[in-house]
Design a protein around this motif. Structure first.
Motif, PDB file in Angstrom:
ATOM      1  N   LEU A   1     -10.066  -3.455   2.200  1.00  0.00           N
ATOM      2  CA  LEU A   1      -8.464  -3.602   1.466  1.00  0.00           C
ATOM      3  C   LEU A   1      -8.231  -4.948   1.299  1.00  0.00           C
TER       4      LEU A   1
ATOM      5  N   SER B   1      -9.877   1.117   6.521  1.00  0.00           N
ATOM      6  CA  SER B   1      -8.328   0.643   6.371  1.00  0.00           C
ATOM      7  C   SER B   1      -8.229  -0.886   6.500  1.00  0.00           C
TER       8      SER B   1
ATOM      9  N   LYS C   1       2.718   1.865  -3.213  1.00  0.00           N
ATOM     10  CA  LYS C   1       1.950   2.410  -4.254  1.00  0.00           C
ATOM     11  C   LYS C   1       1.899   3.854  -3.956  1.00  0.00           C
TER      12      LYS C   1
ATOM     13  N   ARG D   1       0.816  -1.151   0.124  1.00  0.00           N
ATOM     14  CA  ARG D   1       0.083   0.084  -0.002  1.00  0.00           C
ATOM     15  C   ARG D   1       0.716   1.254   0.001  1.00  0.00           C
TER      16      ARG D   1
END
Length: 254
Positions: free
Chosen positions: A225, A221, A89, A86
């Protein structure tokens, strides 16, 4: 200075320090370790700055056990691992990366942590020696949530060590009744602390704490995900069709 401002300042400095560390290490996922330990820091700082009552000790112990275990759990998983996908990215996609990450990753986490820990700080900093039925109920709810989270994490850890292939999905134990039982347990234990604070100090704002942590793990979160990560996984989708996504329930009846 007001204790609530002091805690806010301590958390600001704490996450700023982690920002510096993560920048030096080129690994922003180290901030995940800071989350649990940040709660421990907040309650102990408040305790040292306030008169001590039995209820204060109870709150501090509950938050310390949860936050300390979570911090150590994430630390053990992080050792020797590269930056989480994450954060990698975001590192590739964001303009003004360091400025944006400081506010959107580190300071934002400090702000969210502050809201969640607010009822605990309010109880510890108040002269509230009274312990009644809601406090007892709150402790029991906390114990249930904590046990649910710990057992789910333990079952998953053992499964990952023993599974025959990386595509195999965990769907036994507590994971038979919820696709994310660890996140459910985490949310539940904060509702327990809310019940304690409701009886001890009351106030409308304290409900923001359990609501926020529940929304975060269920809709922001946590769960989303992982669900997105397994969107194209055939076995997981079959598992999802008959297993509750969050609140535990019997298979095939969610």
């Amino acid at each position: 200075m007001n204790i609530f401002l002091e805690v806010a300042l301590v958390l600001f400095l704490y996450f700023t320090a982690f920002f510096i560390l993560c920048t030096l290490k080129s690994d922003n996922s180290l901030v995940d370790i800071a989350w649990g330990f940040g709660f421990v820091l907040a309650v102990w700082f408040t305790l040292l700055r306030s008169p001590t009552q039995v209820l204060d000790i109870i709150i501090v112990l509950l938050v310390t056990v949860w936050g300390g275990r979570l911090g150590l759990h994430i630390l053990s998983r992080k050792i020797g691992k590269p930056e989480d996908f994450r954060y990698q990215k975001w590192r590739e996609e964001w303009d003004n990366f360091y400025l944006r990450s400081f506010f959107q990753i580190f300071i934002l986490q400090g702000f969210l942590l502050y809201i969640i820990v607010y009822p605990s700080v309010k109880v510890i900093s108040s002269d509230t020696p009274y312990i009644g039925i809601l406090t007892v109920l709150g402790v029991l709810v906390w114990l249930l949530g904590f046990a649910w989270e710990v057992i789910a994490d333990w079952q998953l850890k053992n499964f990952l060590k023993q599974r025959s292939s990386r595509n195999e999905i965990m769907k036994s134990g507590l994971w038979k009744y919820s696709r994310h039982p660890n996140y459910f347990g985490e949310a539940l234990l904060w509702w327990g602390i809310f019940l304690i604070a409701l009886e001890a100090v009351g106030g409308f704002l304290i409900i923001l704490s359990p609501v926020l942590i529940t929304v975060l793990v269920r809709y922001v979160s946590g769960v989303p995900l992982l669900e997105k990560r397994y969107a194209d996984h055939e076995e997981y989708q079959e598992y999802a069709d008959k297993t509750s996504i969050f609140i535990p329930w019997f298979p095939g009846e969610n």
